[in-house]
Design a protein around this motif. Structure first.
Motif, PDB file in Angstrom:
ATOM      1  N   GLU A 351       0.811  -1.212   0.000  1.00 57.21           N
ATOM      2  CA  GLU A 351       0.000   0.000   0.000  1.00 57.21           C
ATOM      3  C   GLU A 351       0.847   1.265   0.000  1.00 57.21           C
ATOM      4  OE1 GLU A 351      -2.834  -0.062   3.123  1.00 57.21           O
ATOM      5  OE2 GLU A 351      -4.053  -1.662   2.245  1.00 57.21           O
ATOM      6  N   ASP A 352       2.052   1.177   0.565  1.00 60.44           N
ATOM      7  CA  ASP A 352       2.923   2.358   0.585  1.00 60.44           C
ATOM      8  C   ASP A 352       3.743   2.493  -0.700  1.00 60.44           C
ATOM      9  OD1 ASP A 352       4.741   0.321   0.818  1.00 60.44           O
ATOM     10  OD2 ASP A 352       5.575   0.960   2.737  1.00 60.44           O
ATOM     11  N   ASN A 353       3.439   1.662  -1.696  1.00 67.23           N
ATOM     12  CA  ASN A 353       4.080   1.665  -3.016  1.00 67.23           C
ATOM     13  C   ASN A 353       5.466   1.017  -3.012  1.00 67.23           C
ATOM     14  OD1 ASN A 353       3.516   2.317  -5.770  1.00 67.23           O
ATOM     15  ND2 ASN A 353       5.087   3.916  -5.700  1.00 67.23           N
ATOM     16  N   ARG A 400       0.362  -8.440   2.895  1.00 69.73           N
ATOM     17  CA  ARG A 400       0.710  -7.087   2.449  1.00 69.73           C
ATOM     18  C   ARG A 400       0.504  -6.896   0.959  1.00 69.73           C
ATOM     19  NH1 ARG A 400       6.626  -6.891   4.907  1.00 69.73           N
ATOM     20  NH2 ARG A 400       6.495  -9.086   4.271  1.00 69.73           N
TER      21      ARG A 400
END
Length: 583
Positions: A351-353, A400
């Motif tokens: 999600e944080d790339n 994740r």
């Protein structure tokens, strides 16, 4: 695996009482600190309040006056309220805390939260040893004639499952079946736990089903209001007595909102109480979520039954140290291999790339379209190696990234394919986090389909050779591993593309202070033409590092300069025994 065990030198009644006194002191401090800092109550709540909106999610649409009860404008209940409460009480048991000699030291309360899984307080069952000696007694109550009901007794099974935390004062433990009992734990049902917050509001009433002072099951129904709600705790005024620790705290829908754990003593009056404190179920759920990836596959399977709607959050694995580029020393920096632009556009991102998945002592970069790793990178410390026995073969998805970009068990069923560890199970198993590292290797991001003969023979010999040299010479070694993706890789069962080759690059510092970087290529081409009737020759080659770069598209920087066969014209040489490896 056993989580959060509190070490002790044998349980005693004195220790139990001391722990309870400490908990009461901490609860009292929170209670009185909140007295002058009250949050908004139901008196000022409107139908559009965000808190009320969240609360309405657990209401039954057919209970037409549930909202009126919450707002305090009605005290009416459908008669089914009593039956639902009676049903909820079936899964609640008395816990008899015993020492190794079977002597009773005290009592607590517990309740089933999944098939054969019990929840209670940490101060009731604080360790594996205590749980092994203690027992759970169901149906310990009187009937409508005030006569004792038949009691069904079960031993606990912490060796199968045991998770506890002292700060949140909760324990989850497995319960054994009793072959001599007419009923088994599953016959008593279980209470569903809802992970999300918002199941209770200040000013609402709560009910508790409990075993006060170790006596028959009793209940306090909607007696007093919730006075304070914190991130992890709630305060309420319902009467409870010693022995009630570990009881479920219910809202009006008989949904468990908290785990009761302590009374709040009146500072001005001996043996008097001004309130009670429970641990919010949402806080326990958050704790489990944050540590989810660090749990074993067996633990994860059980926890998803305890919290069916659990959403794994940042975990110890996602916060793990991962691969260390300076592991070999500050003068020997070994960066992760660089991806080509095309490869970087086809990675699985969090999600944080970020696309580097960190685990304990190793990291993985995943190819999204192939659902397998581009490469793994592990640090091996032979001086701190720990030999942990393999206790099973249960694999888990990494939460994740989506499960859809990870090959799972569907690929490996009813064929000769193994879930090949790319990072060898024992390679990252060293130091204080050895057990966590062992568990982290059983994640599908670290698996790749390998024919059983490939996985268990020469390739394994090579991995053993590298590891054994690290141990024998107290070496630190960095190892990169991955599959070779080719356009003509076979498609199996209509959707799984099976790599025919695997590569490995091992980097270490030799005795003369120089880096050695050696590369290996293993083929299973002849094995996978027919997975059901596979046979044929397979070979392992030592090849130049540049050859691995050519066939994978990865860039290992200047490692090729430290390759002992970089100047040879041959494309590689066959390895049939460890002595053929050139370091």
């Amino acid at each position: 695996m056993l989580r959060g065990i509190v070490e002790q030198e044998g349980i005693s009644k004195e220790k139990l009482e001391a722990r309870q006194a400490q908990i009461q002191e901490e609860a009292s401090k929170r209670f009185f600190e909140s007295a002058s800092q009250k949050a908004s109550s139901l008196e000022t709540m409107t139908l559009k309040s965000p808190a009320l909106k969240s609360r309405r999610r657990v209401l039954d649409d057919y209970d037409s006056i549930a909202l009126e009860r919450i707002l305090g404008t009605s005290d009416l209940f459908p008669i089914s309220y009593l039956q639902i409460g009676l049903n909820a009480g079936q899964s609640i048991c008395r816990i008899q805390i015993r020492d190794a000699r079977g002597r009773s030291l005290g009592y607590g309360t517990g309740f089933l939260v999944a098939d054969n899984i019990l929840m209670t307080n940490n101060h009731v069952l604080d360790s594996l040893e205590t749980a092994l000696d203690s027992i759970a007694e169901f149906n310990y109550q009187d009937d409508e004639n005030f006569m004792p009901c038949p009691t069904h007794t079960f031993r606990l099974d912490p060796e199968q499952f045991f998770i506890t935390d002292k700060d949140l004062d909760f324990t989850l433990v497995a319960v054994k079946d009793n072959p001599s009992s007419e009923k088994q734990p599953t016959d008593f049902g279980h209470l569903q736990l809802i992970p999300t917050a918002g199941k209770i509001l200040e000013g609402e009433y709560v009910s508790i089903i409990q075993h006060p002072k170790g006596g028959p099951k009793s209940v306090t129904v909607r007696e007093n209001k919730v006075s304070s709600i914190f991130d992890d705790f709630i305060h309420y005024l319902t009467d409870t007595e010693p022995g009630s620790s570990g009881s479920p705290v219910f809202n009006d829908q008989w949904v468990v909102v908290a785990l009761h754990h302590s009374g709040v003593p009146d500072p001005n009056k001996k043996n008097a109480w001004v309130g009670n404190e429970g641990i919010r179920i949402s806080a326990i759920s958050t704790y489990i979520s944050e540590n989810y990836v660090s749990y074993s596959a067996t633990e994860q399977r059980i926890l998803t039954k305890v919290f069916p709607n659990l959403k794994p959050g940042p975990s110890s694995s996602s916060q793990a140290d991962g691969y260390d580029k300076s592991f070999l020393g500050s003068n020997y920096i070994v960066e992760l291999p660089k991806l080509s632009e095309e490869m970087e556009n086809d990675v699985s991102r969090m999600e944080d790339n970020n696309y580097v998945l960190d685990y304990t002592h190793f990291s993985i970069v995943m190819c999204r379209s192939r659902c397998l790793a581009y490469f793994t990178a592990v640090n091996i410390d032979g001086n701190q190696a720990v030999n942990i026995k393999r206790s099973g073969d249960s694999w888990k998805f990494d939460p994740r990234i989506p499960e859809s970009v990870q090959y799972g068990n569907d690929l490996y069923a009813k064929n000769d394919l193994d879930r090949g560890h790319l990072v060898r199970r024992l390679d990252p198993v060293w130091g204080d986090k050895a057990q966590q590292a062992n568990d982290d290797t059983f994640v599908f991001t670290n698996s790749s389909p390998q024919h059983k003969n490939l996985n268990q023979k020469i390739w394994l010999d090579l991995e053993n050779y590298i590891m054994q040299n690290a141990i024998n010479h107290n070496l630190k070694v960095t190892v990169f591993t991955g599959p070779v993706f080719r356009s003509d890789d076979m498609v199996y069962r209509g959707k799984f593309r099976i790599p025919a080759e695997f590569w490995k690059v091992a980097v270490m510092v030799r005795d003369d202070g120089k880096i050695s970087a050696t590369a290996y290529l293993q083929t299973q081409k002849n094995m996978i033409d027919n997975l059901e009737f596979a046979y044929g020759e397979y070979k392992t080659y030592q090849v130049p590092v540049t050859s691995i770069e050519d066939i994978t598209g990865l860039d290992f920087g200047n490692l090729y300069l430290h390759d002992p066969i970089k100047d040879r014209e041959t494309i590689g040489h066959v390895i049939v025994a460890p002595e053929h490896i050139k370091l």
